[in-house]
Design a protein around this motif. Structure first.
Motif, PDB file in Angstrom:
ATOM      1  N   TRP A  35       0.837  -1.213   0.000  1.00 33.44           N
ATOM      2  CA  TRP A  35       0.000   0.000   0.000  1.00 33.44           C
ATOM      3  C   TRP A  35       0.864   1.252   0.000  1.00 33.44           C
ATOM      4  CZ3 TRP A  35      -0.287   3.814   3.787  1.00 33.44           C
ATOM      5  CH2 TRP A  35      -1.305   4.750   3.632  1.00 33.44           C
ATOM      6  N   LEU A  36       1.948   1.244   0.799  1.00 31.80           N
ATOM      7  CA  LEU A  36       2.805   2.422   0.894  1.00 31.80           C
ATOM      8  C   LEU A  36       3.536   2.683  -0.420  1.00 31.80           C
ATOM      9  CD1 LEU A  36       3.972   4.649   2.674  1.00 31.80           C
ATOM     10  CD2 LEU A  36       5.774   3.046   3.385  1.00 31.80           C
ATOM     11  N   SER A  37       4.016   1.626  -1.067  1.00 30.42           N
ATOM     12  CA  SER A  37       4.732   1.804  -2.338  1.00 30.42           C
ATOM     13  C   SER A  37       3.815   2.374  -3.414  1.00 30.42           C
ATOM     14  CB  SER A  37       5.331   0.470  -2.787  1.00 30.42           C
ATOM     15  OG  SER A  37       4.307  -0.501  -2.981  1.00 30.42           O
ATOM     16  N   HIS A  38       2.563   1.895  -3.474  1.00 36.64           N
ATOM     17  CA  HIS A  38       1.627   2.447  -4.454  1.00 36.64           C
ATOM     18  C   HIS A  38       1.222   3.865  -4.084  1.00 36.64           C
ATOM     19  CE1 HIS A  38       1.270  -1.802  -5.677  1.00 36.64           C
ATOM     20  NE2 HIS A  38       0.838  -1.325  -6.822  1.00 36.64           N
ATOM     21  N   LYS A  39       1.163   4.144  -2.766  1.00 39.98           N
ATOM     22  CA  LYS A  39       0.836   5.512  -2.332  1.00 39.98           C
ATOM     23  C   LYS A  39       1.941   6.470  -2.755  1.00 39.98           C
ATOM     24  CE  LYS A  39      -2.225   7.850   0.203  1.00 39.98           C
ATOM     25  NZ  LYS A  39      -3.677   7.827  -0.054  1.00 39.98           N
ATOM     26  N   ILE A  40       3.191   6.066  -2.533  1.00 33.51           N
ATOM     27  CA  ILE A  40       4.318   6.902  -2.953  1.00 33.51           C
ATOM     28  C   ILE A  40       4.329   7.064  -4.466  1.00 33.51           C
ATOM     29  CG2 ILE A  40       6.843   7.004  -3.042  1.00 33.51           C
ATOM     30  CD1 ILE A  40       6.903   5.601  -0.339  1.00 33.51           C
ATOM     31  N   LEU A  41       3.965   5.996  -5.174  1.00 32.13           N
ATOM     32  CA  LEU A  41       3.923   6.068  -6.636  1.00 32.13           C
ATOM     33  C   LEU A  41       2.910   7.109  -7.101  1.00 32.13           C
ATOM     34  CD1 LEU A  41       4.698   4.926  -9.431  1.00 32.13           C
ATOM     35  CD2 LEU A  41       2.933   3.198  -9.117  1.00 32.13           C
ATOM     36  N   ARG A  43       1.412   9.635  -5.247  1.00 30.86           N
ATOM     37  CA  ARG A  43       1.540  10.969  -4.659  1.00 30.86           C
ATOM     38  C   ARG A  43       2.883  11.650  -4.935  1.00 30.86           C
ATOM     39  NH1 ARG A  43      -2.320  11.970  -0.691  1.00 30.86           N
ATOM     40  NH2 ARG A  43      -4.228  10.876  -1.335  1.00 30.86           N
ATOM     41  N   VAL A  44       3.923  10.875  -5.158  1.00 27.53           N
ATOM     42  CA  VAL A  44       5.254  11.463  -5.320  1.00 27.53           C
ATOM     43  C   VAL A  44       5.804  11.246  -6.732  1.00 27.53           C
ATOM     44  CG1 VAL A  44       7.632  11.487  -4.460  1.00 27.53           C
ATOM     45  CG2 VAL A  44       5.729  11.140  -2.864  1.00 27.53           C
ATOM     46  N   VAL A  49       6.975  12.814 -12.514  1.00 23.69           N
ATOM     47  CA  VAL A  49       7.050  12.403 -13.914  1.00 23.69           C
ATOM     48  C   VAL A  49       6.261  13.353 -14.803  1.00 23.69           C
ATOM     49  CG1 VAL A  49       6.397  10.584 -15.538  1.00 23.69           C
ATOM     50  CG2 VAL A  49       7.491   9.986 -13.376  1.00 23.69           C
ATOM     51  N   ARG A  50       5.072  13.754 -14.342  1.00 26.65           N
ATOM     52  CA  ARG A  50       4.264  14.684 -15.132  1.00 26.65           C
ATOM     53  C   ARG A  50       4.952  16.020 -15.308  1.00 26.65           C
ATOM     54  NH1 ARG A  50       0.952  11.357 -17.773  1.00 26.65           N
ATOM     55  NH2 ARG A  50      -0.464  10.195 -16.393  1.00 26.65           N
TER      56      ARG A  50
END
Length: 421
Positions: A35-41, A43-44, A49-50
């Motif tokens: 969950w944390l890795s996808h959250k960082i992906l 939100r951060v 990247v954008r």
């Protein structure tokens, strides 16, 4: 375990309770890490990247490379954490570590596949050159290699054997592999030939009558080529069939800027005859052939005779209605602003047939757009069919019901008017 509620303290009497609790904690940590890795992906990493001016990281994000790699984190947590839990059976630790390692290999292989797709997206975005030289087939070959290697590593990890040992057994399976991947191997060779000889590009109009394909190429892959037909259906053609069989590519026509009109008028040969002087005088006022008839008149006068009025001469050239019409058609096409005058343009006779004498029109339009091309062609033949009777010619046409009805009516009328014997 002093932090457990008093109601759960009796569970501590079970000898495996600490091991089970630590295993549950490990699973919870793995879930939280996912969950944390996808959250960082989200939100951060995604905002960075954008905001980046580079395009390659956007392609990786769109293809989901980052999200694939995020799945590696919980697998690594299980792989590293299960060995630190005391009391777990060694068999269970081995199984969990092997499954976690196999999952990591599978996830990395899928991420590499998405990476290759992102590379293809970046290549296709470079411009027209990329459409002329697609690399999708080569990237699909690379994906096959990646997944084959991943399959070997996954099997070797699950059975706890060396990958080299498994690869040594592939020699005996080569015949089966060739049979299974026969179409892929043939298509790979065909893709190389198509690309090296520039035989096919995205957007080309191709025609394969044997496979029912007639339309625009919308996708070139390793095994298949997709053709969107003019009725908006899609035909999928094996890539190797484009090399083993023949197909027609209309790219040259589009690049030339002109599309050929090749169609014939079938003249009733019974209507072909010599023209009289009165008919020549009447047609001389027609602009397209006025100069031609004037030249013919001067040529006949130079031979020491006027234009014919009755029977043909035995040794001098005469003017026929078919020849005059043929020159009229050529002059009409030469005067058209919608035809290419720098390309072949001619009006010719073909061999007589039971359906009449073909008078073929051969010219090129200034447009390759289908609707405009068909309109120009229709306008030309509308005019020629309408003016054909002015030259005393008839088109050959199979008799229909109205023709038989009219013939019977005229025959009955003639019989009624004839005197009785």
């Amino acid at each position: 375990m002093d932090w457990l509620p008093e109601s759960l303290q009796p569970l501590l009497d079970w000898p495996y309770a600490p091991t089970v609790i630590q295993a549950l904690v490990l699973v919870l940590v793995a879930v939280l890490s996912s969950w944390l890795s996808h959250k960082i992906l989200r939100r951060v990493v995604t905002p960075l990247v954008r905001a980046s001016p580079m395009k390659w990281d956007d392609a990786l994000l769109v293809r989901g490379v980052y999200s694939r790699l995020a799945h590696v984190v919980p697998a690594l947590v299980l792989y590293l954490g299960c060995a630190a839990i005391p009391g777990l059976p060694q068999v269970l630790v081995t199984v969990v570590r092997h499954v976690a390692a196999a999952y990591v290999v599978l996830t990395v292989a899928l991420a590499l596949g998405d990476l290759l797709d992102a590379g293809n997206d970046l290549y296709e975005g470079r411009g027209p050159h990329a459409r002329e030289r697609p690399i999708k087939g080569y990237l699909q070959v690379a994906k096959i290699v990646v997944f084959v290697v991943a399959f070997v590593l996954i099997v070797a990890t699950l059975v706890d054997e060396s990958p080299l040992l498994l690869l040594s057994g592939f020699g005996a399976m080569s015949a089966i592999m060739l049979l299974v991947f026969k179409d892929s191997i043939l298509s790979l060779v065909a893709s190389v030939q198509l690309a090296s000889n520039d035989m096919l590009r995205l957007g080309d109009w191709i025609e394969i009558p044997t496979l029912g394909a007639d339309g625009t190429v919308i996708d070139i892959a390793l095994n298949t080529v997709k053709v969107q037909n003019w009725d908006l259906t899609i035909t999928t053609v094996p890539t190797y069939r484009l090399v083993s069989d023949s197909f027609k590519n209309w790219r040259g026509m589009r690049e030339s800027g002109g599309r050929r009109i090749k169609r014939a008028l079938y003249i009733d040969q019974g209507s072909v005859r010599f023209m009289t002087a009165a008919e020549l005088d009447a047609l001389s006022r027609t602009a397209p052939i006025g100069d031609y008839l004037a030249d013919m008149k001067r040529e006949m006068e130079a031979d020491g005779r006027p234009a014919r009025t009755d029977l043909p001469s035995d040794d001098l050239r005469e003017v026929t209605n078919l020849g005059t019409f043929r020159h009229y058609v050529e002059a009409y096409l030469r005067a058209s602003t919608r035809l290419r005058q720098d390309m072949d343009l001619m009006v010719r006779h073909l061999a007589p047939e039971p359906t009449g004498l073909p008078l073929e029109i051969w010219c090129f339009t200034k447009t390759t757009i289908m609707t405009e091309y068909e309109t120009i062609q229709a306008d030309i033949f509308d005019h020629l069919i309408a003016i054909l009777p002015e030259f005393g010619l008839r088109l050959f046409q199979q008799p229909g019901g109205a023709d038989f009805t009219r013939a019977m009516a005229e025959g009955g009328k003639a019989a009624a008017q004839s005197p009785l014997p």
